[in-house]
Design an enzyme around this catalytic site. Structure first.
Site: not given
Length: 891
Positions: A139, A141-143
């Site tokens: 997602a 928001r994680y990368i």
């Protein structure tokens, strides 16, 4: 008929005049009471065209100048605004990009991930998915992401960028980015618009730079695709990437052993998941025979295919290319936006345009830099005069009533020096002088000032030199990019010519052919009837009938062909080694003809006749010979008065192989009682002539490539690789060979080979050895087990000679000449060999032989006495008659 009443205009539904910026001037017609028709012509002609144009220009097709779609351009522009050297959350980048892109976060996030996976413009951190397995990215928001060093060097320059307002007018965005590199061809692009599509394949980074340099130097260049997933590419029909062209891409398949294949590279556009699925589907359909497939892919592709027992790995490789996604065909379509219109070009045209655009951008940058340097030089000179002449100390300046008087005084004091300035002194220049602080004046150093002015002049001279030699400067720019970044982008896809794989030759025999002679049916569904042979569900079947007719039919589960079938088998098209030997009766009584012929290709379901077509004709003897064998027949005639010859032999080897429509040779004009096989014969076709095509790394029988020789059934091909490994194969055309072949020839077990090598097990010292290769299908190495050992030369000359040139501390020694045959005897290929010398060697050179094999003396040929065979006792007419009628003698 009553006229339809017109509905009075309703103020609430009243149409207003179109305002500026509306997409169409189309007006809905006035409604009639009771009417149900809607006029769509104007809506289609205008509104649909507006929509199609918007999708083409603003969403799907890249611009030729920077090679980017609008969403990609806006992403990069946003990342440049956020750039501070640190990674940014992809979610933040997507959110900021929405200020410029009006189509939502999903399309932005997907486009950003695709840009990151190309590993050129964006540095990625986190789970960005895997183009090999098809796994998606985490997602947003994680990368995290940031611009790469390459992107910062070649993509951005605000001073040469043309700007426009964003969709809501709140921000400015670039019309195109000033990319100084053929980015479109490096990344590739795919897009589907309304009635239009684009597919430009990615190319190699270094090859693009070389092509751009070649174009600037007016040299020829060629561009071919290169994919991150690797594989083999056949670019024979690439057509420079233009519409109508195509390429074939194959996975790289290696033989681990005789029961296991490994796929280490996959075709462009495919993933290991889709590839594995296509292999399993082909196995389920019976196209290939495998036990299981293991996908071991991690950082690199590794798909292990375990074969069923008794299955040929070479044939399975061909079947994988024929029936699975291990081979795909890709059709490029180079469509770009140029001058607000879509254009179809070839990749060479795109490279020329981007190279010219790079040259133009570099020219603009040099001119801007030159102007900035000239301004710096101008003010440095002005400042120097202002301080050295102590204008700021003049009484007129100190006693000036206002700023205007001060400006006039300074201007008058500068009058004597204006001729030395590069431009006219204006009011703003004097105002800038007035802003100089006293601290700067007190620290003023004349020598440093002159040094700075000299530096400005030198830099201006360099810029002028670059502008005068802008082509050389652009070449240097591309060379600097290659030197700085080229090592990270080696070619991954190997260019190779492919041979055409015929599906019927490589498909596994997944069915069995049966015949019901009583009812006249054939097919693979007649499980209880007579078995003929193994076959596949895409084979053709050749049938010969007793009346001399023959034809080819497509195999099916069950089909009616007739009750008088004489012979049937799987038909191999273009097979000129299967020879049919036939004796037929022309008419109802006689004469009898015999013929030999091959059937290489005929029209399916069309009936042909191997006889002369006389009514009552019939085949009396038939044989199918897979290698052109010629047997001997025993012919028994019906006895007639004054007929002496009743029994004779006929050998088919005396008959030439002719066309299938030929009449044949006359066997006899008499009536024949019986024809039987007396003796089987050998092939009359001789050995098979074999060639090796180095372009496709396959053997063939069509005269393509290097001639290897004439091969018989048990003959082998010797393959020696550059790393010292060797093996032997048969001469089947389905064999696959590696591309690092040093020697390939017909195997001769008597041939002695001489090799010089550096033995890694002996500190890299030079050794000589003589040996004979062994016929083994398993790869073995004559250099030993240490992979660091290196081959100097390998020769099959009978008496080779070498020259050893010394170097290093022993360079003063005279070269040593060695006769290899006298130096060392013949031993096993596994033997260490004999060390050449203990001195330091600079080179080992091969010399011409001074001795040659002596032809063997012709031995006295002993006269061979023929073995006398008692002839068979001639049978009387009564004996033949008894044999014909089946009577037995008592005495």
């Amino acid at each position: 008929m009553d006229e339809k009443e017109i509905i009075p205009e309703n103020p609430e539904n009243e149409l207003t005049d179109p305002v500026e910026g509306d997409h169409s001037d189309y007006k809905v017609p006035v409604q009639l009471r009771g009417a149900s028709k809607h006029h769509l012509s104007g809506m289609y002609q205008n509104w649909f065209l507006d929509y199609a144009s918007y999708v083409i220009l603003e969403r799907a097709i890249p611009h030729i100048n920077d090679g980017l779609k609008p969403v990609q351009r806006r992403i990069l522009h946003t990342m440049r605004r956020l750039e501070d050297g640190r990674f940014n959350k992809v979610a933040n980048i997507v959110g900021d990009t929405m200020k410029f892109h009006p189509h939502g976060d999903a399309s932005i996030g997907e486009a950003l991930v695709q840009l990151g996976q190309k590993e050129l413009l964006i540095d990625c951190q986190g789970n960005w998915g895997n183009i090999l397995t098809g796994d998606g990215a985490a997602a947003p928001r994680y990368i995290e992401a940031r611009l790469s060093k390459f992107a910062q060097d070649v993509v951005f320059n605000p001073k040469t960028t043309e700007w426009k307002s964003s969709y809501d007018g709140r921000n400015k965005e670039p019309v195109t980015l000033p990319v100084k590199f053929p980015l479109l061809l490096a990344q590739g692009v795919e897009g589907i618009a309304v009635g239009l599509s684009c597919r430009i394949l990615p190319h190699n980074f270094n090859e693009l730079l070389d092509a751009a340099i070649a174009y600037l130097r007016n040299e020829e260049f060629k561009l071919y695709p290169d994919f991150q997933t690797g594989g083999f590419i056949d670019v024979g029909k690439y057509n420079d990437g233009e519409r109508g062209g195509s390429i074939k891409v194959r996975a790289k398949i290696n033989k681990v052993d005789n029961k296991t294949l490994a796929i280490t590279e996959i075709p462009y556009g495919k993933t290991t998941a889709t590839l594995t699925e296509s292999i399993l589907k082909a196995n389920d359909k019976g196209k290939i025979k495998i036990r299981k497939v293991d996908d071991m892919t991690a950082k690199n592709v590794e798909i292990l295919i375990h074969l069923a027992a008794g299955v040929s790995p070479d044939k399975t490789i061909d079947a994988l290319y024929a029936f699975t996604d291990c081979e795909v065909s890709i059709s490029p379509n180079c469509c770009v936006i140029e001058h607000e219109k879509p254009r179809f070009l070839c990749v060479s045209d795109v490279l020329r345009h981007t190279t010219d655009n790079t040259l133009s951008l570099l020219t603009q940058e040099l001119e801007i830099q030159k102007q900035e340097l000239e301004e710096s030089l101008f003010f440095a000179s002005l400042e120097k005069i202002f301080i050295e002449e102590r204008i700021y100390k003049d009484k007129e300046f100190e006693n000036a009533k206002n700023i205007e008087d001060a400006i006039l005084h300074i201007d008058s004091r500068l009058e004597p020096f204006k001729s030395t300035f590069i431009r006219e002194v204006v009011r703003d220049d004097i105002l800038r002088l007035l802003e100089i602080k006293m601290g700067r004046i007190l620290k003023f150093n004349k020598d440093k000032a002159e040094e700075q002015i000299g530096s400005y002049k030198q830099q201006i001279h360099e810029k002028e030199h670059h502008l005068k030699h802008i082509v050389d400067y652009t070449v240097g720019w591309f060379e600097s990019l290659k030197e700085k970044y080229g090592k990270a982008y080696p070619r991954k896809s190997e260019l190779r010519s492919f041979d055409t794989i015929e599906a019927v030759k490589v498909i596994e025999a997944n069915e069995k052919l049966y015949i019901n002679r009583e009812e006249g049916f054939i097919g693979y569904g007649l499980k209880k009837d007579e078995f003929i042979c193994n076959c596949s569900d895409i084979d053709d079947v050749i049938l010969f009938f007793k009346d001399g007719k023959y034809k080819i039919v497509k195999i099916s589960e069950k089909m009616f062909v007739g009750k008088n079938v004489l012979y049937l088998n799987v038909f191999k098209r273009n097979d000129n080694r299967t020879i049919y030997n036939v004796v037929y009766r022309d008419g109802k009584i006689a004469p009898y003809y015999l013929k030999r012929f091959a059937v290489t290709g005929i029209t399916r379901d069309k009936e042909y006749d191997l006889t002369r077509g006389t009514p009552g004709s019939r085949i009396v003897y038939f044989s199918a010979n897979p290698n052109g064998e010629a047997e001997t027949l025993k012919v028994i005639l019906k006895p007639k008065p004054r007929q002496k010859l009743l029994v004779f032999d006929k050998n088919f080897s005396d008959i030439a192989i002719k066309g299938r429509q030929s009449m044949g040779n006359l066997l006899t004009k008499a009536e024949v009682h019986k024809i039987t096989l007396k003796q089987k014969g050998a092939s009359t076709l001789g050995g098979r002539r074999v060639w090796f095509d180095r372009d496709i790394l396959r053997v063939n029988y069509d005269g393509r490539g290097d001639y290897l020789g004439e091969f018989f059934a048990d003959d082998l091909i010797l393959v020696v690789q550059q790393n010292g490994e060797f093996y032997a194969t048969n001469f089947d055309s389905s064999n696959h060979y590696d591309d690092n072949i040093l020697i390939i020839q017909k195997f001769n077990p008597e041939k002695i080979w001489s090799a010089a090598l550096y033995d890694a097990d002996q500190q890299g010292k030079p050794y000589l050895k003589r040996f004979a290769f062994e016929p083994n299908a398993k790869k073995q190495s004559f250099l030993g087990e240490n992979p660091e050992s290196k081959l100097i030369f390998l020769s099959d000359v009978a008496y080779p000679r070498i020259e050893v040139v010394f170097g290093g501390a022993d360079h003063f020694r005279e070269p040593l000449v060695i006769d290899v045959e006298d130096f060392i005897g013949v031993k096993s290929f596994k033997a260490k060999g004999k060390r050449i010398t203990t001195y330091t060697i600079e080179a080992i050179n091969k010399l011409e032989s001074t001795r040659f094999p002596v032809p063997e003396s012709e031995e006295t040929q002993q006269e061979v006495q023929p073995i006398e065979i008692e002839p068979e006792e001639e049978k009387s007419a009564s004996d033949v008659l008894d044999e014909i009628t089946g009577q037995m003698k008592i005495f």
